[in-house]
Motif scaffolding. Sequence first.
Motif, mmCIF file in Angstrom:
data_model
loop_
_atom_site.group_PDB
_atom_site.id
_atom_site.type_symbol
_atom_site.label_atom_id
_atom_site.label_comp_id
_atom_site.label_asym_id
_atom_site.label_seq_id
_atom_site.Cartn_x
_atom_site.Cartn_y
_atom_site.Cartn_z
ATOM 1 N N GLY A 185 31.237 54.205 12.124
ATOM 2 C CA GLY A 185 30.467 55.338 12.744
ATOM 3 C C GLY A 185 29.535 54.718 13.224
ATOM 4 N N SER A 186 28.853 53.647 14.512
ATOM 5 C CA SER A 186 28.365 52.762 14.495
ATOM 6 C C SER A 186 28.120 53.953 15.632
ATOM 7 C CB SER A 186 28.102 51.847 15.107
ATOM 8 O OG SER A 186 29.483 50.352 14.246
ATOM 9 N N ARG A 202 26.684 56.276 11.403
ATOM 10 C CA ARG A 202 27.105 58.200 10.839
ATOM 11 C C ARG A 202 28.299 58.211 10.249
ATOM 12 N NH1 ARG A 202 26.630 62.411 15.582
ATOM 13 N NH2 ARG A 202 26.642 64.326 14.323
ATOM 14 N N GLY A 203 28.693 57.665 10.359
ATOM 15 C CA GLY A 203 30.119 57.756 8.625
ATOM 16 C C GLY A 203 31.272 58.380 9.754
ATOM 17 N N THR A 204 32.104 59.140 8.772
ATOM 18 C CA THR A 204 33.112 59.904 9.221
ATOM 19 C C THR A 204 32.409 61.541 9.792
ATOM 20 O OG1 THR A 204 33.955 60.708 7.044
ATOM 21 C CG2 THR A 204 34.655 58.918 7.335
ATOM 22 N N SER A 213 27.613 56.914 4.750
ATOM 23 C CA SER A 213 26.800 56.740 5.491
ATOM 24 C C SER A 213 26.161 55.928 5.247
ATOM 25 C CB SER A 213 26.251 58.118 5.894
ATOM 26 O OG SER A 213 27.136 59.181 6.340
ATOM 27 N N SER A 214 25.740 55.192 5.876
ATOM 28 C CA SER A 214 24.254 53.617 5.937
ATOM 29 C C SER A 214 24.254 52.895 6.992
ATOM 30 C CB SER A 214 25.495 52.752 5.378
ATOM 31 O OG SER A 214 26.733 52.087 6.511
ATOM 32 N N GLY A 234 25.224 61.266 7.322
ATOM 33 C CA GLY A 234 24.442 61.035 8.244
ATOM 34 C C GLY A 234 23.895 60.548 9.582
ATOM 35 N N PRO A 235 23.529 59.097 9.614
ATOM 36 C CA PRO A 235 22.487 58.267 10.110
ATOM 37 C C PRO A 235 23.093 58.440 11.664
ATOM 38 C CG PRO A 235 22.647 56.908 8.072
ATOM 39 C CD PRO A 235 24.000 58.185 7.715
ATOM 40 N N ALA A 236 21.916 58.254 11.844
ATOM 41 C CA ALA A 236 21.856 59.349 13.921
ATOM 42 C C ALA A 236 21.265 58.456 14.188
ATOM 43 C CB ALA A 236 22.701 60.429 14.022
#
Length: 355
Positions: A185-186, A202-204, A213-214, A234-236
């Motif tokens: 989820g880059s 952001r993950g899934t 999320s990472s 959810g890192p955005a």
Amino acid sequence: MKNIFFIFIISLFVFSASITLSGCGNGVRTIPAGSLSSYKAYTYTVGNGPTGIAVAPDGNVWVTNFYDNTVTELSSQGVTLGTYTVGSGPAGIAVAPDGNVWVADIGSNSTTSSYVTELSSQGVTLGTYITVGSGPAGIAVAPDGNVWVADIGSSIIGYSSVTELSPSGNILGYIKYAYNTAGYGSKAVAISPDGNVWVANRGTNTPAGVNDSSVTELSPQGVTLGTYITGGSGPAGIAVAPDGNVWVANFYDNTVTDLSSQGAVIGVYAAGSGSEPNPDGIAVNPSNGNIWISNWGMGNVIGNTVTELSPSGSILGTYTVGSGPAGIAVAPDGNVWVANENSNTVTELVKTANP
């Protein structure tokens, strides 16, 4: 750019009193009613769905208009200097050291390739280049002129990716991250003072995706130096402070994380007050280290504020802007620029000695 492929965004039309000043920008410079503490807000109309925003070294402001497939250039005074056609669904935007402008066209995604657009400082299209992956969302330019692109990916192709391009648009390398694993989820990318590349994953794209999320750290050569859990969901958005610390906007749990340059969690802080923060964009003021966060909201609850934090994570103020604030940037003069996706405007927050 938020849930463009995952939710149906309902536009909200917010009516409020305002004071209109003449003789600036595109003809309308507006100070919204209500207290803005030590900042005044000026509002400029741009294209449809402003999402990403960047400030050039000359102070001009570049904005991606997602639904128009255009980019708008504003002067530091908010005057519209031009509107330029780019690829499909422009999202992230960055300005290179040579003044050229790079745009991530997230709407150009396919199962095989996606595209970014390079514009000159005069808005002339210099090239359209292929990246690896699907859905280029975030983009940043390193001091050496190389361009890093975060492709958010999808479950259909089964991975997201980070691509490095040369200043001439050639692919120098890429990394793929499998669906539902750390690194997937880059969405956003930033460059640290030492040249390392930091990517918000952001993950899934679900609140339950907290475990994948990472944040990933890469060397300038694209070697993975570490993958770090932010303590949020959810890192955005991601930004690097002058001291090398990395700040991450965690969209799903309304927090921001401060990471050391080694990836250790220093603190997790509230993104703002109220029920609709859902932080999306994040930027650092290089002169004082303060952190600025755009509170986009989620679903039917659309935000209209940005939050300023101290370097220690204390809330210094929350300020009203347009509807659906997405991208955020700090200009060399310290003014803060915000792209308001749902109101088709850009807000400039100007520091005032006597508000």
